[in-house]
Structures are given as C-alpha cells and as structure tokens.
Design an enzyme around this catalytic site. Structure first.
Site, PDB file in Angstrom:
ATOM      1  N   ASN A 113      38.383   8.045  80.007  1.00  0.00           N
ATOM      2  CA  ASN A 113      37.428   8.737  80.865  1.00  0.00           C
ATOM      3  C   ASN A 113      36.141   7.948  81.120  1.00  0.00           C
ATOM      4  OD1 ASN A 113      35.953  11.269  82.000  1.00  0.00           O
ATOM      5  ND2 ASN A 113      34.719  10.658  80.218  1.00  0.00           N
TER       6      ASN A 113
ATOM      7  N   TYR B 212      32.925   1.135  92.831  1.00  0.00           N
ATOM      8  CA  TYR B 212      33.576   2.329  92.281  1.00  0.00           C
ATOM      9  C   TYR B 212      34.904   2.574  92.995  1.00  0.00           C
ATOM     10  CZ  TYR B 212      33.766   7.042  90.237  1.00  0.00           C
ATOM     11  OH  TYR B 212      34.118   8.171  89.532  1.00  0.00           O
TER      12      TYR B 212
ATOM     13  N   THR C 163      28.368  16.882  87.208  1.00  0.00           N
ATOM     14  CA  THR C 163      28.244  16.170  85.938  1.00  0.00           C
ATOM     15  C   THR C 163      27.000  15.296  85.942  1.00  0.00           C
ATOM     16  OG1 THR C 163      29.465  14.212  86.688  1.00  0.00           O
ATOM     17  CG2 THR C 163      30.760  16.029  85.736  1.00  0.00           C
TER      18      THR C 163
END
Length: 245
Positions: A78, A143, A180
């Site tokens: 993760n 990313y 998040t």
C-alpha cells in the site's frame, strides 16, 4: 502485513483485516504514527519501521513477521506518495522517488513475499494501484506511470505464481479518489484556490459525487485477501464511484 499502514488506506485495510480475525503487521516510515496506530488497533497489531525501497529491510521485516506469527499469508503493498506537478515542471528526483516508492517498492515486496509464501503453497498479495494507472492526469505524470506499472506488474506476477503452482494469488485494487491524508497532502501543495478548483473538478468527474471512504477501499482489499476470492488472480478491482465508467 500492510505497508504504509500508519494512516489512510493502509490503516483502514489493517482495521478491516483485524476485524475479520487477522493478525497484522503494519509498516511505515513514520514510527510515531505507526506505533500509535498499532496501539489503537490492539493486541493483534504490531508496528515495524520500514522503507519499502530498501531490499534488505524487506527481508528483515518479513522474517520478523514470520517469526512473530508463524507465517505470512497476506501482503498488502500500500505504501505510496503523490506530487501534483505536470510533465514540464516535474524534476527527475521527484519522478524517480515516486517510481521507487510506488512501483519498485511493490516489486520488492512481491518478490520477497513470494519466496516465503510458496513454502506454504498459499498466500494473497494485494497491490494498491489506482485509477490513475488507468486514466491519464495532466498533473500526475509520475504517479500515472508508477500505478500503471503496478497494474501490469501485478498481472505478470499473478501469471507466474499460478503457472508455477505456488498457490499464491496476486491482485490489484484500483481506488478512485479517497478521503485520505495522501490526497489532502497533495492538494496542500497547491494554492488554496487551485486546490479547491482541483477538488471540485474531480468531484464533477465522479458519478457518485463524492470521494471514497477509506473503509470502502479496505473492503475490496479484504475481499482479495480472503478465501472468498479464491478464483481471482491477476485482476484489477476498481473502486472509484463510477469515475472510469
């Protein structure tokens, strides 16, 4: 074991796994946050400090996990970072750091986990990719590249494990935008007006009209970690509120 487990999606995944009776090692670079998270999760959680780009640390942490709990049944890769910067402005250092953590860290963890799991002829590896590995985003080139790499690497590893008879399944979860710290942290690098505009534009692209809760992503991780997904390997489980549809 859940990397990047001190907060966000990693912590939510650890919570979901523990709720189903798992014993979980959470790892993170942030020792203070990791130790605090493990204490909150209770007796079935342990924190270990880890840099996922360091191959030697993978060996140490996984061996310590097996020494503590007897086996390694599930690995959730993760740990990740994101920087909002376009292809013209991104530095080589930022590009390389993003790929090192988000892609090479997944490779190192998967490789090290397979070496241990295959001895027991079972195991589930869940790699956290992203819808940003499916779609392009003008301000997330590194990313995008890393998460796209995670998706196709997951398929390669899954085919190898299945055809080698290891009993190991390898899958990817592709979250959409979630509420998040990583998302809020990336937005914090923008001016307030730019951050608000980016968030609003993103929400308009999501048919369900909201960001995901971390627990909603964790439910997908839990499914792929469990025997309920015993015939699932090499798959992308997209959890994005309809954004890629």
């Amino acid at each position: 074991m859940v990397t990047g487990g001190a907060r966000g999606l990693g912590l939510a995944a650890a919570e979901a796994l523990i709720a189903e009776g798992a014993r979980v090692v959470i790892t993170d670079l942030d020792r203070a946050a990791g130790e605090q998270a493990a204490a909150r999760l209770g007796a079935n959680a342990v924190f270990m400090s880890q840099n996922v780009t360091d191959a030697a640390q993978w060996e140490t942490v996984l061996d310590a996990t097996i020494a503590r709990f007897g086996s390694l049944d599930v690995l959730v890769n993760n740990a990740g970072i994101a920087d909002i910067v376009d292809v013209e402005q991104i530095s080589l250092a930022t590009w390389q750091r993003t790929l090192d953590i988000n892609l090479s860290g997944v490779f190192l963890g998967t490789q090290a986990a397979i070496a241990r799991m295959k001895k027991d002829r079972r195991g589930s590896i869940v790699n956290i990719a992203s819808i940003e590995g499916i779609l392009g985003e003008a301000v997330l080139p590194a990313y995008n590249a890393a998460k796209g790499g995670v998706r196709i690497f997951t398929r390669s590893a899954a085919i190898h494990c299945a055809r080698s008879g290891t009993g190991i399944r390898v899958n990817a979860v592709c979250p959409g935008f979630a509420d998040t710290q990583m998302v809020s942290g990336a937005l914090a690098t923008l001016t307030p007006d730019a951050a608000q505009a980016f968030a609003q534009k993103t929400l308009e692209r999501i048919p369900m009209g909201r960001f995901a809760l971390p627990s909603e992503i964790a439910a997908a991780v839990l499914f792929l970690a469990s025997d309920e997904s015993s015939y699932v390997t090499g798959s992308d489980l997209v959890v994005d509120g309809g954004m890629t549809a």
